[in-house]
Design a protein around this motif. Structure first.
Motif, PDB file in Angstrom:
ATOM      1  N   THR A  34       0.841  -1.191   0.000  1.00  0.00           N
ATOM      2  CA  THR A  34       0.000   0.000   0.000  1.00  0.00           C
ATOM      3  C   THR A  34       0.881   1.248   0.000  1.00  0.00           C
ATOM      4  O   THR A  34       2.038   1.199   0.400  1.00  0.00           O
ATOM      5  CB  THR A  34      -0.935   0.015   1.230  1.00  0.00           C
ATOM      6  OG1 THR A  34      -1.755   1.178   1.180  1.00  0.00           O
ATOM      7  CG2 THR A  34      -0.161  -0.010   2.530  1.00  0.00           C
ATOM      8  N   THR A  35       0.306   2.351  -0.437  1.00  0.00           N
ATOM      9  CA  THR A  35       1.002   3.636  -0.351  1.00  0.00           C
ATOM     10  C   THR A  35       0.594   4.384   0.909  1.00  0.00           C
ATOM     11  O   THR A  35       1.143   5.429   1.208  1.00  0.00           O
ATOM     12  CB  THR A  35       0.683   4.517  -1.578  1.00  0.00           C
ATOM     13  OG1 THR A  35      -0.725   4.689  -1.674  1.00  0.00           O
ATOM     14  CG2 THR A  35       1.229   3.895  -2.850  1.00  0.00           C
ATOM     15  N   THR A  73       9.345   4.996  -4.784  1.00  0.00           N
ATOM     16  CA  THR A  73       8.980   5.043  -6.194  1.00  0.00           C
ATOM     17  C   THR A  73       8.694   6.491  -6.572  1.00  0.00           C
ATOM     18  O   THR A  73       8.668   7.373  -5.717  1.00  0.00           O
ATOM     19  CB  THR A  73       7.730   4.186  -6.484  1.00  0.00           C
ATOM     20  OG1 THR A  73       6.616   4.758  -5.805  1.00  0.00           O
ATOM     21  CG2 THR A  73       7.930   2.747  -6.027  1.00  0.00           C
ATOM     22  N   ARG A  74       8.435   6.715  -7.825  1.00  0.00           N
ATOM     23  CA  ARG A  74       8.088   8.067  -8.271  1.00  0.00           C
ATOM     24  C   ARG A  74       6.763   8.536  -7.674  1.00  0.00           C
ATOM     25  O   ARG A  74       6.552   9.712  -7.468  1.00  0.00           O
ATOM     26  CB  ARG A  74       7.992   8.112  -9.792  1.00  0.00           C
ATOM     27  CG  ARG A  74       9.317   7.982 -10.459  1.00  0.00           C
ATOM     28  CD  ARG A  74       9.175   8.093 -11.938  1.00  0.00           C
ATOM     29  NE  ARG A  74      10.483   7.928 -12.543  1.00  0.00           N
ATOM     30  CZ  ARG A  74      10.718   8.050 -13.820  1.00  0.00           C
ATOM     31  NH1 ARG A  74       9.725   8.337 -14.636  1.00  0.00           N
ATOM     32  NH2 ARG A  74      11.928   7.889 -14.285  1.00  0.00           N
ATOM     33  N   GLU A  75       5.875   7.584  -7.419  1.00  0.00           N
ATOM     34  CA  GLU A  75       4.565   7.910  -6.857  1.00  0.00           C
ATOM     35  C   GLU A  75       4.606   8.128  -5.350  1.00  0.00           C
ATOM     36  O   GLU A  75       3.665   8.616  -4.761  1.00  0.00           O
ATOM     37  CB  GLU A  75       3.556   6.801  -7.179  1.00  0.00           C
ATOM     38  CG  GLU A  75       3.207   6.690  -8.650  1.00  0.00           C
ATOM     39  CD  GLU A  75       4.274   5.930  -9.436  1.00  0.00           C
ATOM     40  OE1 GLU A  75       4.956   5.064  -8.858  1.00  0.00           O
ATOM     41  OE2 GLU A  75       4.429   6.222 -10.630  1.00  0.00           O
ATOM     42  N   GLY A  76       5.678   7.718  -4.716  1.00  0.00           N
ATOM     43  CA  GLY A  76       5.805   7.835  -3.264  1.00  0.00           C
ATOM     44  C   GLY A  76       6.391   6.565  -2.677  1.00  0.00           C
ATOM     45  O   GLY A  76       7.029   5.784  -3.367  1.00  0.00           O
ATOM     46  N   ILE A  77       6.127   6.339  -1.427  1.00  0.00           N
ATOM     47  CA  ILE A  77       6.647   5.156  -0.738  1.00  0.00           C
ATOM     48  C   ILE A  77       5.617   4.033  -0.807  1.00  0.00           C
ATOM     49  O   ILE A  77       4.438   4.249  -0.554  1.00  0.00           O
ATOM     50  CB  ILE A  77       6.967   5.481   0.736  1.00  0.00           C
ATOM     51  CG1 ILE A  77       7.998   6.606   0.828  1.00  0.00           C
ATOM     52  CG2 ILE A  77       7.460   4.235   1.461  1.00  0.00           C
ATOM     53  CD1 ILE A  77       8.248   7.087   2.245  1.00  0.00           C
TER      54      ILE A  77
END
Length: 89
Positions: free
Chosen positions: A30-31, A63-67
């Motif tokens: 999950t983010t 990642t580019r989207e976050g953790i």
């Protein structure tokens, strides 16, 4: 899944992922850190109040989207952990 409180995170985790991990799936990614936190807490609590059934692991990836928070379990029987009993006198 986006949640704004630990109560929401707990409700979401307990309504599905908690009961499926270890049986249908090996883990959860999950983010949202609250979902990962609640999942780790619940599995640790379950192992504490009864005989441990699963070893709980965590990790994260940037990642580019976050953790991405990762939580997965391994059955205790699968890793060769044996029950330790006190010696009889």
């Amino acid at each position: 899944m986006s949640v704004d409180s630990f109560h929401e995170a707990h409700e979401w985790i307990m309504s599905g992922p908690y009961n499926e991990i270890g049986y249908l799936y090996d883990g959860y990614i999950t983010t949202n850190w609250m979902l990962a936190h609640v999942l780790v807490y619940e599995w640790t609590w379950r192992n504490t109040i009864s005989d441990p059934q699963f070893l709980v692991y965590t990790n994260y990836d940037y990642t580019r989207e976050g953790i991405l928070y990762k939580v997965w379990v391994t059955p205790v029987s699968a890793v060769g952990v044996q029950e330790v009993r006190p010696e009889e006198s």
